[in-house]
Design a protein around this motif. Structure first.
Motif, PDB file in Angstrom:
ATOM      1  N   GLU A  73       0.839  -1.201   0.000  1.00 20.42           N
ATOM      2  CA  GLU A  73       0.000   0.000   0.000  1.00 20.42           C
ATOM      3  C   GLU A  73       0.873   1.250   0.000  1.00 20.42           C
ATOM      4  O   GLU A  73       0.635   2.188  -0.780  1.00 20.42           O
ATOM      5  CB  GLU A  73      -0.939  -0.011   1.209  1.00 20.42           C
ATOM      6  N   SER A  74       1.890   1.265   0.832  1.00 22.28           N
ATOM      7  CA  SER A  74       2.817   2.401   0.840  1.00 22.28           C
ATOM      8  C   SER A  74       3.554   2.524  -0.486  1.00 22.28           C
ATOM      9  O   SER A  74       3.826   3.637  -0.962  1.00 22.28           O
ATOM     10  CB  SER A  74       3.821   2.261   1.983  1.00 22.28           C
ATOM     11  N   LEU A  75       3.883   1.388  -1.093  1.00 16.15           N
ATOM     12  CA  LEU A  75       4.566   1.413  -2.391  1.00 16.15           C
ATOM     13  C   LEU A  75       3.714   2.131  -3.438  1.00 16.15           C
ATOM     14  O   LEU A  75       4.223   2.936  -4.226  1.00 16.15           O
ATOM     15  CB  LEU A  75       4.861  -0.017  -2.842  1.00 16.15           C
ATOM     16  N   LEU A  76       2.420   1.861  -3.436  1.00 13.04           N
ATOM     17  CA  LEU A  76       1.537   2.500  -4.413  1.00 13.04           C
ATOM     18  C   LEU A  76       1.355   3.987  -4.100  1.00 13.04           C
ATOM     19  O   LEU A  76       1.286   4.820  -5.018  1.00 13.04           O
ATOM     20  CB  LEU A  76       0.196   1.777  -4.452  1.00 13.04           C
ATOM     21  N   LYS A  92      14.576   0.895   8.301  1.00 17.23           N
ATOM     22  CA  LYS A  92      13.245   0.900   8.904  1.00 17.23           C
ATOM     23  C   LYS A  92      12.201   0.682   7.807  1.00 17.23           C
ATOM     24  O   LYS A  92      12.537   0.570   6.626  1.00 17.23           O
ATOM     25  CB  LYS A  92      12.975   2.221   9.629  1.00 17.23           C
ATOM     26  N   GLU A  93      10.939   0.650   8.218  1.00 19.86           N
ATOM     27  CA  GLU A  93       9.860   0.548   7.250  1.00 19.86           C
ATOM     28  C   GLU A  93       9.625   1.899   6.594  1.00 19.86           C
ATOM     29  O   GLU A  93       9.576   2.933   7.270  1.00 19.86           O
ATOM     30  CB  GLU A  93       8.565   0.070   7.917  1.00 19.86           C
ATOM     31  N   MET A  94       9.479   1.890   5.269  1.00 22.50           N
ATOM     32  CA  MET A  94       9.066   3.095   4.556  1.00 22.50           C
ATOM     33  C   MET A  94       7.546   3.192   4.616  1.00 22.50           C
ATOM     34  O   MET A  94       6.851   2.262   4.206  1.00 22.50           O
ATOM     35  CB  MET A  94       9.495   3.031   3.092  1.00 22.50           C
ATOM     36  N   ILE A  95       7.050   4.296   5.099  1.00 22.36           N
ATOM     37  CA  ILE A  95       5.605   4.484   5.190  1.00 22.36           C
ATOM     38  C   ILE A  95       5.221   5.741   4.421  1.00 22.36           C
ATOM     39  O   ILE A  95       5.770   6.823   4.671  1.00 22.36           O
ATOM     40  CB  ILE A  95       5.148   4.603   6.661  1.00 22.36           C
ATOM     41  N   TYR A  96       4.312   5.564   3.473  1.00 19.90           N
ATOM     42  CA  TYR A  96       3.820   6.692   2.684  1.00 19.90           C
ATOM     43  C   TYR A  96       2.297   6.699   2.743  1.00 19.90           C
ATOM     44  O   TYR A  96       1.653   5.652   2.823  1.00 19.90           O
ATOM     45  CB  TYR A  96       4.263   6.585   1.221  1.00 19.90           C
ATOM     46  N   THR A  97       1.741   7.892   2.709  1.00 18.64           N
ATOM     47  CA  THR A  97       0.289   8.041   2.645  1.00 18.64           C
ATOM     48  C   THR A  97      -0.044   8.903   1.440  1.00 18.64           C
ATOM     49  O   THR A  97       0.806   9.628   0.909  1.00 18.64           O
ATOM     50  CB  THR A  97      -0.259   8.704   3.912  1.00 18.64           C
ATOM     51  N   ALA A  98      -1.298   8.825   1.009  1.00 17.28           N
ATOM     52  CA  ALA A  98      -1.709   9.600  -0.171  1.00 17.28           C
ATOM     53  C   ALA A  98      -2.196  10.974   0.260  1.00 17.28           C
ATOM     54  O   ALA A  98      -2.733  11.150   1.351  1.00 17.28           O
ATOM     55  CB  ALA A  98      -2.807   8.861  -0.913  1.00 17.28           C
TER      56      ALA A  98
END
Length: 600
Positions: A568-571, A594-600
C-alpha cells in the motif's frame, strides 16, 4: 450444495473441429455419438484403457434419447494414483478427443496395436467442456451439476462437416462470446498486433488472472538468451494470462478466416537498449470485419446476444472473486433496464447492499468493456448496447469481500496519476497460492510487475532478474542503485534470518564483483555510474521484529542502508512520484533500516 465450476475464460482448447465433436456427443445418432458407442469406447475396453463400470455407464448415458450427463462423467476423474500420461480414460469427452502421440497397447490375448493415443486427459477434456458452455453450445444445469445441448449446439451437431450450416453455427457461437468481440474490435482499430498488444487490453485491469507480459521485457529476455533452450523457455513461459487468452482467441478467429497471422520484426527499447525479434502478429480480414458487423447488428439484422457466464466477471486467481463478479453483474443488470449515470449506478448498487464509489464503478465498467461488452457513455450516462444471456446472479450472502479487496478499494480512490493496472500488486503481495507451481507463478508475476512499475511509471532504470542465484529486481536512479527482494505473504511478513542472509549474499556479490562468487555476474546489469547502493524488501505488510534483520544485513555489509515497504505504501509512493510531490532523492533519503511508510 451446488458444486462450484468455473466458466467463461478459456485458455487452452483451440480446435473448432474438436469442439464440434464434444457438442455432438449430446445428439443421439450423431456421427460423434455413434463413433463413441460403436468404436471408441469398445476400443478402450479391449485394451484395458477404461474400467468396465465406466464403459457400461458411458454407453448407457449415450444411448438415452434426451442426453443430460453429469459434469464429472464428461470430464473424467483425474489421474488418481497414476501419472497423467499413464491414467486410463475416466470421462466421455476424454474418449472423443484423441491425443497426439503414438502409443502401443496390448489386449488380454497379447494382441498389440500402435495407434495415436485414443483419448485425452481430464484437464484437456474439461477445457473443451468449459469452452462449449461458455459459447452457448451446451447448457450447464447448476442444481444437478449436469450438461445438456442447447438449440445452437444442435445446429452445430447436425450440420455436415465443412458446410455453410456448420460455419453459421460456429459463427453464432463464437460471436456470442464477448472476448472474441474484444479481440476483433482491437484488430479492427489497429492491424498487426502481437499477443502482448492484445493481452494488455483484454480483461479486468489491475487484477490477478488478467496480467500481460511487458513486450519490451519479453524482447530483452528473448534477445539476451544465449542458447536455443533459453529462448524456448522464454517463448514458453513469458506471457501473462491475458496474453494466453488473446493468443487462443486469435487462433479460433484464424480458423474462421476472420484473422490472419504473420511474422513481423518488432523493436522495443528496454533499459535504453534496443531489441528486435520476429513476433507473431494478428490482423483482421474482410471476413472478420463482416463478422463484427453481424455481431453488432444493423438495420436489417438484430444484434447477436452475448453469452456471459457469472464466472467470467473475475478470475478465480483474484481475492474475493465472487464479490467482484456480483458487483459487476449488478452493474450489468442496472444498465440493462436503462441508461444510468455513476450516481444512479451507486444508488442501484445500494439496493444490493453494495457501497461502491465512483472510481471503482468506472474501473468496473472499463473492465466490462475490456472483456468485450459494448458500453457507451454519453452526457454522463452509460448505455449497455448488448443483450446478455446466461448471467445468473447468486445470493448476496455468497458474495462477500475480504481485506484485500478493501485495501484495493481504499487505494484505488487515491491513485489519480498512477495507472490502476498496478493495483494487481496488492493481489500479488497478498497471494496465498496453494500449490508450489502457483506460488512460483505469482512470485514471478510480482517481480515482473514491480520492475514494470519502477521503470515504466517512475522513471527508474532497472529490470527483473529473478532467476536462480539472482536478486528479484534491481533499480537505480542517478548515482543510487537498489537490490529488491519481493515477498508475498497474505498474513504479513517478518524478515527471517534466511531472507536476511540471502540479501547479504547479493550485497556481498555486488560489492566484490567476482565471477568466482557467482558465475552469472548479475551485478553487470546495474548502470556503471552508480556509486551508492541500498536494499529493499517489498511485501504485503510488515510485522514482528523485521527492523532487527534490516540492521543485521546493514551491519554485516559495511553499513549499507536498507528498508522494507508494504505494497500500500509502495503505491502511495508511486502516486507521489507521478504527481511530483515526491522526488527520487526523497525516496533514497528514506533508507534508514526501517519501514518506509507513505500516505496519499
Amino acid at each position: 450444495m451446488a458444486v462450484k465450476r468455473t466458466f467463461g475464460w478459456v485458455q487452452n482448447p483451440g480446435d473448432l473441429k474438436k469442439l464440434k465433436k464434444v457438442v455432438g456427443i449430446f445428439t443421439a445418432g450423431s456421427a460423434e455419438n455413434l463413433d463413441l458407442v460403436s468404436n471408441k469406447l469398445p476400443l478402450l475396453l479391449t485394451y484395458g484403457l477404461i474400467s468396465n463400470d465406466d464403459y457400461n455407464d458411458f454407453i448407457a448415458e449415450l444411448n438415452k434419447t434426451d442426453i443430460e450427463i453429469d459434469y464429472s462423467k464428461l470430464k473424467g476423474k483425474g489421474s488418481g494414483s497414476r501419472t497423467r500420461k499413464d491414467a486410463i480414460c475416466t470421462g466421455i469427452i476424454q474418449a472423443i478427443i484423441e491425443a497426439q502421440q503414438n502409443k502401443t497397447y496390448s489386449d488380454v490375448a497379447g494382441n498389440s496395436i500402435t495407434i495415436k493415443k485414443p483419448y485425452t486427459d481430464d484437464w484437456t477434456a474439461e477445457g473443451f467442456l468449459r469452452w462449449a458452455i461458455s459459447c452457448g453450445l451446451l447448457e450447464y444445469v447448476k442444481d444437478d451439476d449436469k450438461c445438456k445441448i442447447t438449440p445452437l449446439g444442435e445446429e452445430l451437431a447436425n450440420a455436415p462437416d465443412n458446410s455453410p450450416a456448420e460455419t453459421e453455427a460456429l459463427t453464432k457461437a463464437l460471436l456470442s462470446y464477448p472476448p472474441v468481440i474484444r479481440i476483433l474490435s482491437l484488430l479492427e482499430a489497429q492491424d498487426e498486433q502481437t499477443k502482448f498488444d492484445l493481452g494488455s487490453k483484454l480483461g479486468f485491469k489491475g487484477e490477478m488472472g488478467f496480467t500481460s507480459m511487458p513486450q519490451d521485457a519479453y524482447l530483452c529476455d528473448y534477445c539476451e538468451a544465449t542458447t536455443a533452450g533459453e529462448r524456448t523457455n522464454v517463448r514458453s513461459n513469458e506471457e501473462g494470462d491475458s496474453d494466453k487468452y488473446a493468443r487462443g482467441i486469435a487462433s479460433w478467429c484464424m480458423q474462421m478466416g476472420w484473422v490472419e497471422s504473420n511474422q513481423k520484426d518488432v523493436t522495443e527499447t528496454y533499459r535504453r537498449k534496443s531489441y528486435t525479434a520476429k513476433l507473431q502478429t494478428y490482423s483482421i480480414t474482410r471476413k472478420g470485419e463482416k463478422a463484427l458487423i453481424k455481431a453488432r447488428g444493423n438495420s436489417s439484422n438484430p444484434r447477436l446476444a452475448r453469452v456471459l457466464m457469472f464466472e467470467m466477471l473475475a478470475s478465480n486467481k483474484v481475492s474475493s472473486a465472487n464479490y467482484l463478479r456480483f458487483v459487476r453483474a449488478c452493474i450489468i443488470k442496472a444498465l440493462t433496464s436503462s441508461d444510468k449515470s455513476t450516481d444512479q449506478l451507486k444508488k442501484a448498487l445500494k439496493g444490493y447492499e453494495l457501497d461502491v464509489d465512483d472510481t471503482a464503478i468506472k474501473d468496473h465498467i472499463e473492465g466490462l468493456i475490456s472483456i468485450g461488452l459494448e458500453i457507451t457513455e454519453n452526457a454522463g450516462k452509460y448505455r449497455l448496447l448488448d443483450k446478455i444471456e446466461c448471467l445468473e446472479i447468486p445470493a448476496r450472502t455468497e458474495c462477500v469481500k475480504d481485506n484485500v479487496v478493501d485495501i484495493k478499494d481504499r487505494v484505488r480512490n487515491k491513485l489519480i496519476h498512477l495507472d490502476h493496472k498496478y493495483l494487481a500488486l496488492i493481489d500479488l503481495a497478498y497471494s496465498d497460492a496453494a500449490s508450489r507451481a502457483k506460488k512460483n507463478a505469482d512470485a514471478r508475476e510480482f517481480e515482473i510487475q514491480t520492475a514494470d512499475l519502477f521503470t515504466k511509471e517512475l522513471s527508474f532504470n532497472g529490470q527483473r532478474l529473478g532467476d536462480s542465484r539472482k536478486p528479484d529486481v534491481i533499480i537505480s536512479y542517478g548515482l543510487d542503485g537498489t537490490i529488491v527482494d519481493n515477498k508475498s505473504y497474505k498474513d504479513g511478513f517478518n524478515i527471517s534470518r534466511t531472507c536476511a542472509d540471502e540479501m547479504s549474499r547479493y550485497i556481498n556479490e555486488n560489492n566484490l564483483r567476482q565471477k568466482s562468487l557467482n558465475p552469472n555476474e548479475w551485478w553487470k546489469n546495474f548502470d556503471s555510474t552508480i556509486t551508492a547502493y541500498t536494499f529493499l524488501f517489498i511485501t504485503s505488510y510488515l510485522k514482528g521484529q523485521f527492523e532487527d534483520q534490516l540492521e543485521y544485513v546493514s551491519n554485516a555489509n559495511g553499513g549499507i542502508k536498507g528498508a522494507a515497504i508494504g505494497v500500500e505504501s509502495l503505491l502511495y509512493l508511486s502516486e507521489g512520484i507521478k504527481a511530483g510531490r515526491i522526488s527520487h532523492a526523497d525516496f533514497y533519503s528514506n533508507f534508514n533500516n526501517k519501514e518506509m511508510i507513505y500516505t496519499a
